[in-house]
Design an enzyme around this catalytic site. Sequence first.
Site, PDB file in Angstrom:
ATOM      1  N   LYS A   1     -12.704  -1.624   5.861  1.00 57.58           N
ATOM      2  CA  LYS A   1     -11.986  -2.592   6.684  1.00 57.58           C
ATOM      3  C   LYS A   1     -12.561  -2.600   8.094  1.00 57.58           C
ATOM      4  O   LYS A   1     -13.003  -3.632   8.585  1.00 57.58           O
ATOM      5  CB  LYS A   1     -10.489  -2.279   6.741  1.00 57.58           C
TER       6      LYS A   1
ATOM      7  N   TRP B   1       0.817  -1.210   0.000  1.00 60.35           N
ATOM      8  CA  TRP B   1       0.000   0.000   0.000  1.00 60.35           C
ATOM      9  C   TRP B   1       0.851   1.261   0.000  1.00 60.35           C
ATOM     10  O   TRP B   1       0.553   2.209  -0.725  1.00 60.35           O
ATOM     11  CB  TRP B   1      -0.991  -0.015   1.156  1.00 60.35           C
TER      12      TRP B   1
ATOM     13  N   ASP C   1      -1.713   6.437   6.219  1.00 60.86           N
ATOM     14  CA  ASP C   1      -2.804   5.659   5.643  1.00 60.86           C
ATOM     15  C   ASP C   1      -3.130   4.604   6.692  1.00 60.86           C
ATOM     16  O   ASP C   1      -2.385   3.631   6.865  1.00 60.86           O
ATOM     17  CB  ASP C   1      -2.344   5.015   4.328  1.00 60.86           C
TER      18      ASP C   1
HETATM   19  C1  LIG Z   1      -7.731  -1.347   1.353  1.00 59.27           C
HETATM   20  C2  LIG Z   1      -6.651  -0.363   1.490  1.00 59.27           C
HETATM   21  C3  LIG Z   1      -6.514   0.718   0.613  1.00 59.27           C
HETATM   22  C4  LIG Z   1      -7.337   0.869  -0.646  1.00 59.27           C
HETATM   23  O1  LIG Z   1      -8.615   1.196  -0.457  1.00 59.27           O
HETATM   24  P1  LIG Z   1      -9.580   1.380  -1.709  1.00 59.27           P
HETATM   25  O2  LIG Z   1     -10.837   1.760  -1.035  1.00 59.27           O
HETATM   26  O3  LIG Z   1      -9.653   0.084  -2.441  1.00 59.27           O
HETATM   27  O4  LIG Z   1      -9.036   2.466  -2.557  1.00 59.27           O
HETATM   28  C5  LIG Z   1      -5.511   1.634   0.838  1.00 59.27           C
HETATM   29  N1  LIG Z   1      -4.671   1.489   1.873  1.00 59.27           N
HETATM   30  C6  LIG Z   1      -4.764   0.461   2.719  1.00 59.27           C
HETATM   31  C7  LIG Z   1      -3.796   0.350   3.853  1.00 59.27           C
HETATM   32  C8  LIG Z   1      -5.756  -0.492   2.573  1.00 59.27           C
HETATM   33  O5  LIG Z   1      -5.840  -1.532   3.416  1.00 59.27           O
END
Ligand SMILES: *Cc1c(COP(=O)(O)O)cnc(C)c1O
Length: 364
Positions: A201, A103, A177
Amino acid sequence: MNRPFNFSAGPATIPLEVLNRAGAEIADWHGTGMGVMEMSHRGASFGEILNGTLATVREVLAVPEDFEILFMQGGGLAENAIVPMNLCGVENPKVDVAVTGSWSQKSLTEAKRYADVQLAFDGKAHQFHTVARTGDWALRPDATYVHVCSNETIHGVEFQTLPDLKALGITAPLVIDCSSHIASRPVEWDKVGLAFAGAQKNLGPAGVTMVFVRKSLLDQAMGICPSAFQYKLVAANTSMYNTPPTYGIYMVGLVFEWLKAQGGIAAIEAQNIAKTNLLYGAIDRSDFYRNEVDPAFRSRMNVPFLLADEALNERFLAEAKAANLLSLKGHKSVGGMRASIYNAMPLSGVEALVSFMQDFERRL
Ligand SMILES: *Cc1c(COP(=O)(O)O)cnc(C)c1O
């Protein structure tokens, strides 16, 4: 209903109490005769939902007053562009990124479209199994911001404590993030300039993204930043510059109320620690399973593990599915298995997984 345990990395399991409450209110929210999806975002009812959600999020996550809380769209990946577009409207923008897994690698690649990007730390050299001390990272004193992914969902690498840039004499804001571990532990807000998280998540359904941004960072957007993605405009309009993802916001509100009823972040963190101790403990005691992440960086949310005999992977997954344990297949880039055990995964789900794993090993 025989509800399976769903170990999907996202969209992921949502607390049953939340789903039941949303179900009960689907066609009639609080006696209005209307469902939340049908309401005008400008009406009094949705205003109540939005303001209530903001207040609950601020309280449960202890978000300081100098942070704006925004509900946006586009998910975590869109933020990889929206963040630089909002912060890089300065002369010679420089972004330092620690790559600790897939990521943050994506964040680094995307930021290159907007700024001079430097790889501050390269986890690839360590197979993404560990992270070097922040003091050993290649950080520029005049960076515009420093980006980290505080929990790498695919590699199962989590910062147990966030980099302390101030202690290193670096004044650049830290961007995190935290899509896959938000609300699983307290946030060290004093170390953070901006945090973002897609909801799917740990917070609710896909389609809503939460952004927490310091008010002092709202004045450095690039000219090309689309209005609908400009944090300053979104903040000035309480996330209603354009139609926000109303139902997603409502669901996030229910999830935070659920968190509060569980005893808040401290209680959910204790529960997450109990779940990970059980699962990593079982993996470590066995020669049949292994997790290769440095114990100091093991994720409490995403637990990748490998079978000693990879030829048994398909059988493991098929038998797990038959035992009502779903979505355990690891990401294709790392192989093996991955158990995502977000806040909504009860301890009983991890107990069921561990006892299945032990039984599977014993039967071979
Ligand atoms: C799932 C995830 C993303 C991406 O999210 P999207 O909604 O598919 O754009 C970005 N960063 C992390 C750490 C993630 O787990």
